[in-house]
Write a protein that holds these residues in place. Sequence first.
Motif, PDB file in Angstrom:
ATOM      1  N   ARG A  25       0.830  -1.204   0.000  1.00 48.41           N
ATOM      2  CA  ARG A  25       0.000   0.000   0.000  1.00 48.41           C
ATOM      3  C   ARG A  25       0.868   1.258   0.000  1.00 48.41           C
ATOM      4  O   ARG A  25       0.607   2.213  -0.741  1.00 48.41           O
ATOM      5  CB  ARG A  25      -0.924  -0.005   1.223  1.00 48.41           C
ATOM      6  CG  ARG A  25      -1.931   1.140   1.243  1.00 48.41           C
ATOM      7  CD  ARG A  25      -2.890   1.022   2.396  1.00 48.41           C
ATOM      8  NE  ARG A  25      -2.553   1.711   3.602  1.00 48.41           N
ATOM      9  CZ  ARG A  25      -2.233   2.994   3.757  1.00 48.41           C
ATOM     10  NH1 ARG A  25      -2.130   3.768   2.735  1.00 48.41           N
ATOM     11  NH2 ARG A  25      -2.007   3.518   4.923  1.00 48.41           N
ATOM     12  N   GLU A  35      -8.332   4.918  -6.270  1.00 47.32           N
ATOM     13  CA  GLU A  35      -9.474   4.054  -5.969  1.00 47.32           C
ATOM     14  C   GLU A  35      -9.013   2.735  -5.339  1.00 47.32           C
ATOM     15  O   GLU A  35      -9.598   2.269  -4.370  1.00 47.32           O
ATOM     16  CB  GLU A  35     -10.261   3.773  -7.247  1.00 47.32           C
ATOM     17  CG  GLU A  35     -11.543   3.022  -7.009  1.00 47.32           C
ATOM     18  CD  GLU A  35     -12.353   2.873  -8.282  1.00 47.32           C
ATOM     19  OE1 GLU A  35     -12.862   1.759  -8.515  1.00 47.32           O
ATOM     20  OE2 GLU A  35     -12.454   3.855  -9.041  1.00 47.32           O
ATOM     21  N   TYR A  36      -7.959   2.153  -5.872  1.00 48.04           N
ATOM     22  CA  TYR A  36      -7.462   0.874  -5.370  1.00 48.04           C
ATOM     23  C   TYR A  36      -6.938   0.987  -3.939  1.00 48.04           C
ATOM     24  O   TYR A  36      -7.244   0.174  -3.080  1.00 48.04           O
ATOM     25  CB  TYR A  36      -6.365   0.319  -6.287  1.00 48.04           C
ATOM     26  CG  TYR A  36      -5.851  -1.013  -5.837  1.00 48.04           C
ATOM     27  CD1 TYR A  36      -6.568  -2.172  -6.091  1.00 48.04           C
ATOM     28  CD2 TYR A  36      -4.651  -1.119  -5.143  1.00 48.04           C
ATOM     29  CE1 TYR A  36      -6.109  -3.411  -5.673  1.00 48.04           C
ATOM     30  CE2 TYR A  36      -4.182  -2.347  -4.716  1.00 48.04           C
ATOM     31  CZ  TYR A  36      -4.912  -3.485  -4.985  1.00 48.04           C
ATOM     32  OH  TYR A  36      -4.451  -4.706  -4.559  1.00 48.04           O
TER      33      TYR A  36
END
Length: 95
Positions: free
Chosen positions: A46, A84-85
């Motif tokens: 992330r 968005e992910y």
Amino acid sequence: MVKIKSNVMTKKEIDKELSKIYKERKLWSAINKQIHYKIPEKETIRRHLITFAQYTLYKIEDAKKEKNKMMASFNSELYGIIKEYVGLEKCQRQS
């Protein structure tokens, strides 16, 4: 010649998104310390994506300076996908 739909981010939008990323990244060192530097793999991925999102915003700025609408549009779309992910609008943590 291919017509490009202009969905390029404005300077104000780019600055706002960069501000979100800068705030998120500032928290990383404190969070790392709290978890004794044992960062889960999912969090590491992330963070890489957030760093890539930051780079993508810089690429949009560069493309706009060069008046390259195709690259600006491409990178704007790419940023939208990453955002968005990763859920950048939701990733602001409480300090």
